[in-house]
Design a protein around this motif. Structure first.
Motif, short mmCIF file in Angstrom:
data_model
loop_
_atom_site.label_atom_id
_atom_site.label_comp_id
_atom_site.label_asym_id
_atom_site.label_seq_id
_atom_site.Cartn_x
_atom_site.Cartn_y
_atom_site.Cartn_z
N GLN A 20 23.61 23.75 64.89
CA GLN A 20 22.92 24.33 66.03
C GLN A 20 23.79 24.29 67.28
O GLN A 20 24.42 23.28 67.60
CB GLN A 20 21.63 23.53 66.29
N LYS A 21 23.83 25.41 67.99
CA LYS A 21 24.55 25.49 69.26
C LYS A 21 23.55 25.81 70.36
O LYS A 21 22.68 26.65 70.19
CB LYS A 21 25.63 26.56 69.20
N LYS A 22 23.67 25.14 71.47
CA LYS A 22 22.75 25.33 72.58
C LYS A 22 22.96 26.71 73.20
O LYS A 22 24.08 27.12 73.46
CB LYS A 22 22.96 24.23 73.63
N GLU A 49 26.46 35.30 58.59
CA GLU A 49 27.67 35.92 59.13
C GLU A 49 27.36 37.10 60.06
O GLU A 49 26.21 37.50 60.21
CB GLU A 49 28.56 36.38 57.97
N TYR A 50 28.42 37.66 60.64
CA TYR A 50 28.29 38.78 61.59
C TYR A 50 27.36 38.42 62.76
O TYR A 50 26.56 39.21 63.21
CB TYR A 50 27.79 40.04 60.89
N GLU A 54 24.26 33.08 65.19
CA GLU A 54 24.25 32.99 66.65
C GLU A 54 23.00 33.66 67.23
O GLU A 54 22.37 33.13 68.16
CB GLU A 54 25.51 33.66 67.24
N LEU A 55 22.64 34.79 66.65
CA LEU A 55 21.42 35.46 67.11
C LEU A 55 20.19 34.63 66.78
O LEU A 55 19.26 34.54 67.60
CB LEU A 55 21.30 36.85 66.47
N ALA A 56 20.18 34.01 65.61
CA ALA A 56 19.06 33.14 65.24
C ALA A 56 18.91 32.00 66.25
O ALA A 56 17.78 31.63 66.62
CB ALA A 56 19.28 32.59 63.84
N GLN A 282 24.58 42.58 68.72
CA GLN A 282 23.58 41.79 68.02
C GLN A 282 22.51 41.33 69.02
O GLN A 282 22.82 40.77 70.07
CB GLN A 282 24.21 40.56 67.36
N GLY A 283 21.25 41.59 68.65
CA GLY A 283 20.18 41.23 69.56
C GLY A 283 18.82 41.50 68.94
O GLY A 283 18.70 41.92 67.78
#
Length: 313
Positions: A20-22, A49-50, A54-56, A282-283
């Motif tokens: 997990q990244k903040k 991937e892709y 990060e979007l999650a 991505q969004g």
């Protein structure tokens, strides 16, 4: 036991890789506590991937703050060829361990995309009986949702794959779309829309009816089938994916068209004369509803606000 053990190993491995990244959410993103919000996105299942993970993470941060009622997936849930069964490892590697934030442990309402048709479509329906959050009780279905202010919204989920006439001539789709009763689905859709007195009527399908993206020049069979129905029953929003981008298109008439298919891999997009917003990034979409007013935002994988607008009914 071997299968369960393998899934546990995969779960541990993927959760370790995708730590997990903040995410710092854009403070400009509007939030109305008197409205009911939903997240909209699709074309996501690529093992993290892709920028899927990060979007999650951004969705998780946004869900923690905005507390959406549920998430709508516009299809193409697993690439490249759907899933094999309810125990396919992709349930872990592309879904459970990617959308792992506690704030995303809410209802997901899902439709089938063309890539899902390449696999075991019934397994995606059957996973509804296994998962607490995955909801696809049939290839098409609907429900009414009472909103925060007491008004109502009708959410209708359709299977657009058998409405795409060209699929009947393509080997990878032909045998499966041929088994679907499109007349039955169309009759059901009309009846469902006609019988509802909800304040908002929202239809979700995988294929967009309008696009400035990759398929801008392609014939649109799904539009030929669905657009007259959306007009007749004054549908407020049509939500779709398929194009790997974010678009908000407002042609003449009542229906607002939202394309949210930037869940992982993205492609270049473009503009129609009726395009209000388009972005290849991505969004996800964030739609909030209350009686007489809606708010639409597009948020990217870094938590940045890309676009927002108020829609008055």
């Amino acid at each position: 036991m071997k299968k369960i053990g393998l899934l546990l190993v995969l779960a541990f491995t993927v959760s370790t890789v995708f730590a997990q990244k903040k995410v710092k959410l854009d403070k400009a993103i509007a939030y109305d506590e008197d409205a009911t919000g939903v997240f909209i996105f699709g074309d996501w299942g690529r093992g993290g991937e892709y920028k899927q993970k990060e979007l999650a993470n951004a969705m998780g941060a946004a869900a923690k703050k905005f507390e959406p009622e549920f998430i709508i997936s516009t299809g193409d849930n697993f690439y490249p060829n759907g899933i094999a069964s309810i125990s396919d490892p992709q349930w872990i590697t592309s879904f459970e361990n990617v959308y792992s934030d506690h704030s995303l442990n809410i209802n997901w309402f899902v439709v089938l995309g063309n890539h899902d048709y390449r696999g075991n479509m019934q397994a995606e329906i059957d996973y509804t009986k296994i998962s607490k959050r995955w909801n696809m009780p049939a290839a098409y279905y609907s429900f009414e949702q009472e909103l925060e202010d007491g008004s109502k919204a009708l959410f209708v989920f359709v299977d657009t794959n058998p409405l795409n006439d060209e699929y009947y001539g393509e080997e990878k789709y032909a045998s499966k779309v041929a088994t679907q009763d499109t007349t039955k689905q169309i009759i059901w859709l009309k009846k469902t829309l006609e019988e509802s007195n909800a304040d908002w009527k929202i239809v979700t399908g995988h294929h967009p009816l309008y696009t400035g993206g990759k398929r801008i020049e392609d014939p649109n069979d799904v539009r030929n089938h669905l657009l007259p129905i959306l007009k007749e029953y004054e549908v407020d929003f049509y939500l779709a994916g398929h194009e790997h981008d974010l678009q908000y298109i407002k042609p003449s008439g009542k229906t607002h068209h939202i394309v949210s298919g930037a869940g992982s891999e993205v492609r270049p997009t473009g503009y129609l004369e009726t395009t209000v917003f388009a972005e290849s990034r991505q969004g996800f979409g964030y739609l909030s509803l209350k009686k007489g007013a809606a708010h639409l935002s597009f948020i990217d994988y870094k938590g940045k606000l890309l676009y927002e607008t108020n829609i008055v009914k």
